[in-house]
Design a protein around this motif. Structure first.
Motif, mmCIF file in Angstrom:
data_model
loop_
_atom_site.group_PDB
_atom_site.id
_atom_site.type_symbol
_atom_site.label_atom_id
_atom_site.label_comp_id
_atom_site.label_asym_id
_atom_site.label_seq_id
_atom_site.Cartn_x
_atom_site.Cartn_y
_atom_site.Cartn_z
ATOM 1 N N LEU A 5 21.902 -13.621 -5.008
ATOM 2 C CA LEU A 5 20.620 -14.048 -5.592
ATOM 3 C C LEU A 5 20.735 -14.071 -7.106
ATOM 4 C CD1 LEU A 5 17.493 -14.534 -5.504
ATOM 5 C CD2 LEU A 5 17.231 -12.039 -5.380
ATOM 6 N N ALA A 8 16.939 -12.769 -10.026
ATOM 7 C CA ALA A 8 16.231 -11.704 -9.294
ATOM 8 C C ALA A 8 15.183 -10.979 -10.129
ATOM 9 C CB ALA A 8 17.243 -10.680 -8.764
ATOM 10 N N SER A 9 15.295 -11.059 -11.465
ATOM 11 C CA SER A 9 14.326 -10.360 -12.316
ATOM 12 C C SER A 9 13.093 -11.210 -12.604
ATOM 13 C CB SER A 9 14.991 -9.972 -13.642
ATOM 14 O OG SER A 9 15.523 -11.134 -14.259
ATOM 15 N N GLY A 13 12.067 -14.799 -8.154
ATOM 16 C CA GLY A 13 13.254 -14.046 -7.763
ATOM 17 C C GLY A 13 12.937 -12.620 -7.347
ATOM 18 N N SER A 14 11.973 -11.991 -8.005
ATOM 19 C CA SER A 14 11.647 -10.604 -7.635
ATOM 20 C C SER A 14 10.973 -10.562 -6.255
ATOM 21 C CB SER A 14 10.776 -9.934 -8.701
ATOM 22 O OG SER A 14 9.583 -10.639 -8.868
ATOM 23 N N LEU A 17 13.816 -10.915 -3.851
ATOM 24 C CA LEU A 17 14.560 -9.654 -3.766
ATOM 25 C C LEU A 17 13.825 -8.652 -2.866
ATOM 26 C CD1 LEU A 17 16.943 -7.932 -4.693
ATOM 27 C CD2 LEU A 17 15.592 -7.242 -6.685
ATOM 28 N N GLN A 18 12.522 -8.490 -3.093
ATOM 29 C CA GLN A 18 11.755 -7.546 -2.259
ATOM 30 C C GLN A 18 11.842 -7.917 -0.791
ATOM 31 O OE1 GLN A 18 7.693 -7.415 -3.683
ATOM 32 N NE2 GLN A 18 8.365 -6.845 -5.728
ATOM 33 N N LEU A 21 15.452 -7.287 0.604
ATOM 34 C CA LEU A 21 15.783 -5.863 0.786
ATOM 35 C C LEU A 21 15.056 -5.289 2.005
ATOM 36 C CD1 LEU A 21 15.796 -4.629 -2.944
ATOM 37 C CD2 LEU A 21 17.766 -5.140 -1.478
ATOM 38 N N VAL A 29 22.547 -7.502 -0.691
ATOM 39 C CA VAL A 29 22.125 -8.464 -1.716
ATOM 40 C C VAL A 29 22.953 -8.206 -2.970
ATOM 41 C CG1 VAL A 29 20.225 -9.357 -3.122
ATOM 42 C CG2 VAL A 29 19.748 -8.430 -0.833
ATOM 43 N N ALA A 31 23.025 -9.356 -6.796
ATOM 44 C CA ALA A 31 22.117 -10.016 -7.740
ATOM 45 C C ALA A 31 22.638 -9.859 -9.166
ATOM 46 C CB ALA A 31 20.712 -9.428 -7.608
ATOM 47 N N LEU A 43 21.449 -3.086 -2.470
ATOM 48 C CA LEU A 43 21.565 -3.969 -3.637
ATOM 49 C C LEU A 43 22.749 -3.622 -4.530
ATOM 50 C CD1 LEU A 43 20.328 -6.156 -5.548
ATOM 51 C CD2 LEU A 43 18.970 -4.307 -6.572
ATOM 52 N N ALA A 45 23.860 -5.033 -8.227
ATOM 53 C CA ALA A 45 23.346 -5.909 -9.289
ATOM 54 C C ALA A 45 24.230 -5.802 -10.532
ATOM 55 C CB ALA A 45 21.901 -5.540 -9.608
#
Ligand SMILES: NC(=O)c1ccc[n+]([C@@H]2O[C@H](COP(=O)([O-])OP(=O)(O)OC[C@H]3O[C@@H](n4cnc5c(N)ncnc54)[C@H](OP(=O)(O)O)[C@@H]3O)[C@@H](O)[C@H]2O)c1
Length: 209
Positions: A5, A8-9, A13-14, A17-18, A21, A29, A31, A43, A45
């Motif tokens: 991904l 993601a921030s 994207g967030s 991500l949620q 997960l 994931v 990221a 995760l 990252a």
């Protein structure tokens, strides 16, 4: 499945991500980000510079990429800088991912993406879609939202005004003009990554209301 991904921030994207997960179908994931994310057992990252992505990192090999990278002309400061984030970075992710065998790419694009457009923003989005189609993914999905709604840290006046107008007019508008909540977009992106239908697919804004 393993998901790569990028973005993601960000707002959409967030949400991706949620959802990823929390989703049992996703085991891992990856990221890549330029600022650290909150830790989670599923995760990884890595901190990266998108101008100098590591060509041979093992994490390029995934089952699918979801890309929600993007900026604004105001933040970027110039057309060149905007194009770098909204076109060059998503491609700079696509190429090593493809080379490492990742078969699926899902892009958060925009409703009027068109490589032949007179408008710079729409043209950049369209050129990215065109160039991704040439990368050879067995599954490519282009999710094309209209105006995205959701809680943003940064204040964007133009988007707030447009959101106010569209919300007021609400049900009077055709579905294709209505606001697209960030979480609806995230769901569409994730489901396209998991389904990985062969070929090129478009998810229109009226499907994200
Ligand atoms: N806003 C709208 O109404 C609208 C409508 C249609 C389509 N779109 C498109 O939808 C996509 C997602 O939108 P969004 O609202 O979720 O975007 P967003 O909240 O602005 O998030 C953008 C993401 O891109 C990353 N990014 C930006 N500049 C970067 C740079 N120079 N280097 C590395 N990473 C960078 C951000 O990372 P940091 O957190 O590190 O900055 C963030 O993860 C974008 O492509 C946007 O153009 C937006």
């Amino acid at each position: 499945m393993k998901l790569l991904l990028v973005g993601a921030s960000g707002l959409v994207g967030s949400h991706v991500l949620q959802r990823a997960l929390a989703d049992e179908r996703i085991s891992e994931v990856v990221a890549p980000v330029r600022r650290a994310l909150a830790e989670h057992p599923k995760l990884f990252a890595p901190l990266v510079d998108f101008d100098q992505l590591p060509a041979d990192a093992p994490w390029w090999q995934a089952d699918a990429v979801i890309c929600t990278l993007g900026t604004t002309m105001k933040l970027a400061g110039s057309r060149e800088a905007f194009r770098r984030v909204d076109h060059d970075y998503p491609l700079a992710v696509a190429k090593p991912a493809r080379q490492h065998g990742t078969p699926t790419y899902v892009l958060n694009s925009a409703t009027r993406a068109d490589a032949a457009s007179r408008f710079f923003y729409n043209r950049v989005k369209g050129e990215l879609e065109r160039d991704l189609a040439a990368c050879g993914f067995s599954s490519l999905t282009l999710v094309r939202p209209g105006l995205i709604s959701g809680p943003r840290q940064a204040f964007r006046l133009g988007e707030r005004v447009a959101e106010g107008i569209l919300k007021t007019l609400g049900p009077l508008l055709p579905r294709s003009w209505r606001i697209n909540p960030a979480d609806n977009i995230a769901q569409a992106l994730l489901e396209a990554a998991i389904a990985a239908q062969p070929g090129v697919h478009v998810v229109r804004s009226d499907m994200l209301v």
